[in-house]
Design a protein around this motif. Sequence first.
Motif, PDB file in Angstrom:
ATOM      1  N   LEU A 159       0.812  -1.216   0.000  1.00 41.69           N
ATOM      2  CA  LEU A 159       0.000   0.000   0.000  1.00 41.69           C
ATOM      3  C   LEU A 159       0.847   1.268   0.000  1.00 41.69           C
ATOM      4  O   LEU A 159       0.331   2.363  -0.180  1.00 41.69           O
ATOM      5  CB  LEU A 159      -0.959   0.003   1.206  1.00 41.69           C
ATOM      6  N   LEU A 160       2.147   1.127   0.169  1.00 41.40           N
ATOM      7  CA  LEU A 160       3.030   2.299   0.197  1.00 41.40           C
ATOM      8  C   LEU A 160       3.128   2.961  -1.178  1.00 41.40           C
ATOM      9  O   LEU A 160       3.320   2.298  -2.187  1.00 41.40           O
ATOM     10  CB  LEU A 160       4.440   1.905   0.637  1.00 41.40           C
ATOM     11  N   LEU A 182      12.337   3.785   3.099  1.00 37.84           N
ATOM     12  CA  LEU A 182      11.334   2.740   3.274  1.00 37.84           C
ATOM     13  C   LEU A 182      11.552   1.528   2.376  1.00 37.84           C
ATOM     14  O   LEU A 182      10.936   0.493   2.582  1.00 37.84           O
ATOM     15  CB  LEU A 182       9.931   3.323   3.080  1.00 37.84           C
ATOM     16  N   ALA A 183      12.422   1.656   1.388  1.00 39.78           N
ATOM     17  CA  ALA A 183      12.755   0.494   0.559  1.00 39.78           C
ATOM     18  C   ALA A 183      13.570  -0.530   1.360  1.00 39.78           C
ATOM     19  O   ALA A 183      13.625  -1.702   1.001  1.00 39.78           O
ATOM     20  CB  ALA A 183      13.525   0.930  -0.679  1.00 39.78           C
ATOM     21  N   ASP A 184      14.172  -0.059   2.444  1.00 37.50           N
ATOM     22  CA  ASP A 184      14.969  -0.933   3.303  1.00 37.50           C
ATOM     23  C   ASP A 184      14.043  -1.978   3.932  1.00 37.50           C
ATOM     24  O   ASP A 184      13.036  -1.639   4.555  1.00 37.50           O
ATOM     25  CB  ASP A 184      15.642  -0.093   4.389  1.00 37.50           C
ATOM     26  N   MET A 244       2.854   5.413   7.608  1.00 37.36           N
ATOM     27  CA  MET A 244       1.673   5.856   6.853  1.00 37.36           C
ATOM     28  C   MET A 244       0.748   6.713   7.711  1.00 37.36           C
ATOM     29  O   MET A 244       0.146   7.660   7.196  1.00 37.36           O
ATOM     30  CB  MET A 244       0.921   4.650   6.282  1.00 37.36           C
ATOM     31  N   ILE A 245       0.659   6.408   8.981  1.00 36.52           N
ATOM     32  CA  ILE A 245      -0.160   7.220   9.891  1.00 36.52           C
ATOM     33  C   ILE A 245       0.485   8.599  10.066  1.00 36.52           C
ATOM     34  O   ILE A 245      -0.195   9.625  10.035  1.00 36.52           O
ATOM     35  CB  ILE A 245      -0.335   6.515  11.258  1.00 36.52           C
ATOM     36  N   LEU A 255       1.905   8.743   2.105  1.00 36.20           N
ATOM     37  CA  LEU A 255       2.500   7.441   1.800  1.00 36.20           C
ATOM     38  C   LEU A 255       1.453   6.372   1.483  1.00 36.20           C
ATOM     39  O   LEU A 255       1.797   5.315   0.978  1.00 36.20           O
ATOM     40  CB  LEU A 255       3.368   6.964   2.968  1.00 36.20           C
ATOM     41  N   ILE A 256       0.171   6.651   1.783  1.00 35.69           N
ATOM     42  CA  ILE A 256      -0.890   5.690   1.491  1.00 35.69           C
ATOM     43  C   ILE A 256      -1.244   5.820   0.016  1.00 35.69           C
ATOM     44  O   ILE A 256      -1.649   6.887  -0.441  1.00 35.69           O
ATOM     45  CB  ILE A 256      -2.133   5.942   2.364  1.00 35.69           C
TER      46      ILE A 256
END
Length: 134
Positions: free
Chosen positions: A57-58, A70-72, A84-85, A90-91
Amino acid sequence: MTITIYHNPDCGTSRNTLAMIRQSGIEPEIIEYLKQPPSREKLIELMTRMGISPRDLLRQKGTPYDDLELADLRWTDDELIDFMIAHPILINRPVVVTPKGVKLCRPSEEVLSILPNPHIGRFVKEDGEIINAN
């Protein structure tokens, strides 16, 4: 019958999806998720109903995805949800909820598979692409 779209009015795919829903004869509940982000519980519920992981969902484009690294793969699902919160951009969008299911509608015509009346006839996307859904 209630249909809900988690919508970003600045996103062409989201605008096309909303227009397809309306062309099917339904005025959906529109949640501008950047202004009214879903709760953690709602986000988890949506992902569970879609059968996807937080990583699925990213959204990367136009977000702090790279800055946050965030790919990590070291990030857990719970940590990705926290991101995401904290950063609703990012959603990925649009997410549509209908009585027939919940779906990330990318491309926008994916919404047709969960609309009660998917026969919208001829639809022209903003980019000029023609969708025939009879």
